[in-house]
Design a protein around this motif. Structure first.
Motif, mmCIF file in Angstrom:
data_model
loop_
_atom_site.group_PDB
_atom_site.id
_atom_site.type_symbol
_atom_site.label_atom_id
_atom_site.label_comp_id
_atom_site.label_asym_id
_atom_site.label_seq_id
_atom_site.Cartn_x
_atom_site.Cartn_y
_atom_site.Cartn_z
ATOM 1 N N THR A 254 0.755 -1.200 0.025
ATOM 2 C CA THR A 254 -0.089 -0.045 -0.123
ATOM 3 C C THR A 254 0.953 1.283 -0.060
ATOM 4 O OG1 THR A 254 -0.180 -0.313 2.287
ATOM 5 C CG2 THR A 254 -2.002 -1.158 1.261
ATOM 6 N N PRO A 255 1.562 1.585 -1.055
ATOM 7 C CA PRO A 255 2.318 2.677 -1.262
ATOM 8 C C PRO A 255 1.854 4.102 -0.657
ATOM 9 C CG PRO A 255 2.400 1.485 -3.177
ATOM 10 C CD PRO A 255 0.983 1.077 -2.470
ATOM 11 N N ARG A 256 2.423 4.754 -0.223
ATOM 12 C CA ARG A 256 2.002 6.099 0.426
ATOM 13 C C ARG A 256 2.088 7.148 -0.680
ATOM 14 N NH1 ARG A 256 2.378 6.588 7.069
ATOM 15 N NH2 ARG A 256 1.688 4.549 7.621
ATOM 16 N N SER A 257 1.280 8.063 -0.615
ATOM 17 C CA SER A 257 1.481 9.558 -1.029
ATOM 18 C C SER A 257 1.747 10.515 0.076
ATOM 19 C CB SER A 257 0.477 10.146 -2.124
ATOM 20 O OG SER A 257 0.467 9.288 -3.203
ATOM 21 N N ALA A 258 2.703 11.249 0.207
ATOM 22 C CA ALA A 258 2.989 12.100 1.203
ATOM 23 C C ALA A 258 3.767 13.199 0.893
ATOM 24 C CB ALA A 258 3.809 11.433 2.420
ATOM 25 N N ILE A 259 3.824 14.194 2.085
ATOM 26 C CA ILE A 259 4.673 15.446 1.711
ATOM 27 C C ILE A 259 5.838 15.668 2.492
ATOM 28 C CG2 ILE A 259 4.478 18.026 1.991
ATOM 29 C CD1 ILE A 259 1.484 17.918 0.944
ATOM 30 N N TYR A 260 6.658 16.209 2.124
ATOM 31 C CA TYR A 260 8.191 16.350 2.753
ATOM 32 C C TYR A 260 8.533 17.565 2.439
ATOM 33 C CZ TYR A 260 8.460 11.262 3.133
ATOM 34 O OH TYR A 260 8.212 9.732 3.458
ATOM 35 N N ALA A 261 9.311 18.261 3.557
ATOM 36 C CA ALA A 261 10.032 19.638 3.263
ATOM 37 C C ALA A 261 11.569 19.430 3.446
ATOM 38 C CB ALA A 261 9.712 20.589 4.414
ATOM 39 N N PRO A 262 12.259 20.251 3.105
ATOM 40 C CA PRO A 262 13.733 20.206 3.100
ATOM 41 C C PRO A 262 14.154 19.978 4.738
ATOM 42 C CG PRO A 262 13.384 21.843 1.734
ATOM 43 C CD PRO A 262 11.895 21.471 2.367
ATOM 44 N N ALA A 263 15.124 19.021 4.986
ATOM 45 C CA ALA A 263 15.435 18.913 6.606
ATOM 46 C C ALA A 263 16.176 20.315 6.808
ATOM 47 C CB ALA A 263 16.894 18.197 6.485
ATOM 48 N N GLY A 264 15.719 20.540 8.264
ATOM 49 C CA GLY A 264 16.065 21.933 8.828
ATOM 50 C C GLY A 264 14.811 22.731 8.868
ATOM 51 N N THR A 265 13.809 22.622 7.995
ATOM 52 C CA THR A 265 12.619 23.365 8.347
ATOM 53 C C THR A 265 12.247 23.467 9.907
ATOM 54 O OG1 THR A 265 11.998 22.535 5.951
ATOM 55 C CG2 THR A 265 10.261 23.433 7.382
ATOM 56 N N PRO A 266 11.756 24.848 10.233
ATOM 57 C CA PRO A 266 11.292 24.793 11.628
ATOM 58 C C PRO A 266 10.159 24.105 11.855
ATOM 59 C CG PRO A 266 11.762 27.063 10.441
ATOM 60 C CD PRO A 266 11.833 26.059 9.459
ATOM 61 N N ARG A 267 10.371 23.591 13.157
ATOM 62 C CA ARG A 267 9.248 22.538 13.874
ATOM 63 C C ARG A 267 8.081 23.149 13.653
ATOM 64 N NH1 ARG A 267 8.807 17.373 14.500
ATOM 65 N NH2 ARG A 267 6.555 17.136 14.926
ATOM 66 N N ALA A 268 7.791 24.585 14.029
ATOM 67 C CA ALA A 268 6.538 25.140 14.127
ATOM 68 C C ALA A 268 6.048 25.199 12.500
ATOM 69 C CB ALA A 268 6.676 26.451 14.432
ATOM 70 N N THR A 269 6.849 25.456 11.662
ATOM 71 C CA THR A 269 6.346 25.026 10.122
ATOM 72 C C THR A 269 5.854 23.681 9.817
ATOM 73 O OG1 THR A 269 8.047 27.200 9.501
ATOM 74 C CG2 THR A 269 6.840 25.724 7.954
ATOM 75 N N VAL A 270 6.553 22.973 10.257
ATOM 76 C CA VAL A 270 6.220 21.437 10.019
ATOM 77 C C VAL A 270 5.038 21.123 10.687
ATOM 78 C CG1 VAL A 270 6.710 19.068 10.719
ATOM 79 C CG2 VAL A 270 8.641 20.736 9.787
ATOM 80 N N ASP A 271 4.981 21.523 11.898
ATOM 81 C CA ASP A 271 3.536 21.356 12.705
ATOM 82 C C ASP A 271 2.468 22.142 12.159
ATOM 83 O OD1 ASP A 271 4.944 19.802 14.386
ATOM 84 O OD2 ASP A 271 5.180 21.208 16.164
ATOM 85 N N GLN A 272 2.522 23.116 11.545
ATOM 86 C CA GLN A 272 1.538 23.989 10.892
ATOM 87 C C GLN A 272 1.129 23.186 9.661
ATOM 88 O OE1 GLN A 272 2.312 28.074 10.316
ATOM 89 N NE2 GLN A 272 0.575 28.280 8.872
ATOM 90 N N LEU A 273 1.989 22.554 8.870
ATOM 91 C CA LEU A 273 1.825 22.045 7.746
ATOM 92 C C LEU A 273 1.136 20.830 7.789
ATOM 93 C CD1 LEU A 273 4.887 22.855 5.691
ATOM 94 C CD2 LEU A 273 2.752 23.330 4.802
ATOM 95 N N ASN A 274 1.442 20.109 8.939
ATOM 96 C CA ASN A 274 0.794 18.868 9.224
ATOM 97 C C ASN A 274 -0.454 19.032 9.933
ATOM 98 O OD1 ASN A 274 0.265 16.716 11.857
ATOM 99 N ND2 ASN A 274 1.339 15.707 10.225
ATOM 100 N N ALA A 275 -0.799 19.938 10.553
ATOM 101 C CA ALA A 275 -2.051 20.139 11.287
ATOM 102 C C ALA A 275 -3.305 20.448 9.982
ATOM 103 C CB ALA A 275 -2.039 21.222 12.161
ATOM 104 N N GLU A 276 -2.790 21.329 9.092
ATOM 105 C CA GLU A 276 -3.509 21.729 8.050
ATOM 106 C C GLU A 276 -3.729 20.592 7.155
ATOM 107 O OE1 GLU A 276 -6.231 23.407 5.874
ATOM 108 O OE2 GLU A 276 -5.347 24.457 7.446
ATOM 109 N N LEU A 277 -2.746 19.489 6.803
ATOM 110 C CA LEU A 277 -2.685 18.374 6.095
ATOM 111 C C LEU A 277 -3.890 17.558 6.625
ATOM 112 C CD1 LEU A 277 -2.067 16.902 3.415
ATOM 113 C CD2 LEU A 277 -0.269 15.746 4.935
ATOM 114 N N ASN A 278 -3.963 17.325 7.846
ATOM 115 C CA ASN A 278 -4.934 16.448 8.580
ATOM 116 C C ASN A 278 -6.212 16.931 8.685
ATOM 117 O OD1 ASN A 278 -3.444 13.930 9.293
ATOM 118 N ND2 ASN A 278 -2.146 15.296 10.771
ATOM 119 N N ARG A 279 -6.189 18.309 8.808
ATOM 120 C CA ARG A 279 -7.575 18.869 8.876
ATOM 121 C C ARG A 279 -8.217 18.855 7.341
ATOM 122 N NH1 ARG A 279 -10.525 23.026 7.093
ATOM 123 N NH2 ARG A 279 -8.695 23.810 5.829
#
Length: 328
Positions: A254-279
Motif C-alpha cells: 500500500t504505497p503512500r503519497s506524502a509531503i516532505y520539506a527540506p531538512a532543517g525546516t522549523p518545527r513550527a512550520t512542520v507542525d502547521q503544515l501537518n495540522a492543515e494536512l490532517n484537517r
C-alpha cells in the motif's frame, strides 16, 4: 461510509486533536509569506500530479497563498527530489513524494540526497494499492490457480510493469518470491502502456493501480481481477479478495503519497503544515476526490511518516537484493 471507516476517521480526528498542535498554537511567524512551490517529481497529468493539485488548492484555500505545482520528472523521481533537498528550509518548497523516495535507494549507486537525513516528513495524504489481474484468455480465476499455472509452465506466463525498478515491478518481484514461481517480465515506459499490453493480450498478468484498471474492469470482459494488495477488501471491488485472503498471509503493498520539506525546516512550520494536512483530510469532498484517484485517505504525524519511510527503504532494498536487480 461503513462503520469501520467512520471509526477510523474518528480515531484520526481524535489523534490530531490530542497529539497534533492546533494551527494557531503552531503558527510559524507569518508563514506562509510567499507562494509555496510543491514539487512533483513526475510528469504532468498522471494520478500523482492530479492529487498534488488537489492538495495544493486546499493549502491555497486555507492560507490564501498560491501553491504552484512544479513538475520535475526524470531520473526515476530523483531530479525533483534532489531539488527539494537543496531548497531553502523555510516551508515554501515542498515535495509531493510517492514510494519512489524509498525504492530509489537500492536502485541507484549514488543518490544526490539521503531520503532520511535530507527531508523533514510533513504527513501522509493517502495510500494506494494494486489489483492483480489477468487477460480473460488466461484460464485462471484465483490467485492460487494463477500460481499453479505458472508452476506448470515456468517462464511462459508473462507480466507487464511500468518499468524496471518501478513499484509495479518490485511488487511482482515480492509476490513471486513468496509464491516461488518463474514468470517473464516485460517492462514498459509507464503504467499506461503496461496496461495496454495486458488488454491486448500481449502479456498475461499485471499488478496495476486501481485508478488505472478500474474503468476496464467496469467495462466488463476486458480483464479478470484475481486479488488486491490492500490489507482489506475495497468498496470498488467488493467481490475481489485480498492476497492475504487468497492464502498469501500477511501480503500487503500500500504505497503512500506524502509531503516532505527540506531538512532543517522549523518545527513550527512542520507542525502547521501537518495540522492543515490532517484537517483537510477530514473533509468529505477531499476524501471523495482522493478516492476517485485511487487513494485511501489516511493522514499521519511527521514522526510516523518518518518511520514508514525507513521501513519501506528496508523492505524494498531486500526485494531488490533478492531479485538480483542491479543498481544504476
Amino acid at each position: 461510509m461503513n462503520l469501520s471507516a467512520r471509526r477510523a476517521w474518528l480515531t484520526l480526528g481524535l489523534t490530531v486533536a490530542l497529539t497534533g498542535p492546533a494551527v494557531a498554537g503552531s503558527q510559524a511567524a507569518g508563514y506562509p509569506t510567499k507562494p509555496i512551490r510543491l514539487i512533483v517529481p513526475l510528469a504532468p497529468a498522471g494520478a500523482t500530479d492530479l492529487v498534488a493539485r488537489i492538495v495544493g488548492q486546499k493549502f491555497n484555500d486555507a492560507w490564501g497563498q498560491p501553491v504552484i505545482v512544479d513538475n520535475r520528472p526524470g531520473g526515476g523521481t530523483t531530479i525533483g527530489s534532489a531539488l527539494v533537498a537543496r531548497a531553502q528550509p523555510d516551508g515554501h518548497t515542498l515535495l509531493f513524494a510517492s514510494v519512489s523516495l524509498a525504492t530509489t535507494v537500492p536502485l541507484y549507486l549514488s543518490l544526490p540526497y539521503d531520503p532520511v537525513k535530507d527531508f523533514a516528513p510533513i504527513g501522509t495524504i493517502g495510500q494506494s494499492f494494486f489489483v492483480l489481474a489477468v487477460h480473460p484468455s488466461v484460464p485462471v480465476y484465483s490467485m492460487q490457480e494463477l500460481v499453479a499455472l505458472a508452476k506448470a509452465k515456468p517462464g511462459q506466463v508473462s507480466y507487464s510493469s511500468a518499468g524496471l525498478g518501478t513499484i509495479t515491478h518490485l511488487t511482482v518481484e515480492l509476490f513471486i518470491s513468496q509464491v516461488k514461481i518463474d514468470v517473464l517480465h516485460v517492462p514498459f515506459k509507464g503504467g499506461a502502456p503496461a496496461l495496454v499490453a495486458l488488454l491486448g493480450g500481449q502479456v498475461q498478468m499485471i499488478f496495476n493501480p486501481i485508478a488505472e484498471i478500474l474503468p476496464h474492469v467496469k467495462a466488463g470482459g476486458k480483464v479478470r481481477t484475481l486479488a488486491v494488495t490492500s490489507p482489506k477488501r475495497v468498496p470498488d471491488l467488493p467481490d475481489v479478495p485480498t492476497l492475504d485472503e487468497s492464502g498469501l498471509r500477511g501480503f500487503s503493498v500500500t504505497p503512500r503519497s506524502a509531503i516532505y520539506a527540506p531538512a532543517g525546516t522549523p518545527r513550527a512550520t512542520v507542525d502547521q503544515l501537518n495540522a492543515e494536512l490532517n484537517r483537510m483530510l477530514q473533509q468529505a469532498d477531499m476524501r471523495e476526490r482522493l478516492q476517485n484517484n485511487g487513494l485511501i485517505p489516511m493522514g499521519s504525524t511527521p514522526a510516523e511518516l518518518g518511520e514508514y519511510l525507513k521501513s519501506e527503504i528496508a523492505r524494498w532494498s531486500k526485494v531488490v537484493k533478492e531479485a538480483g536487480i542491479k543498481p544504476e
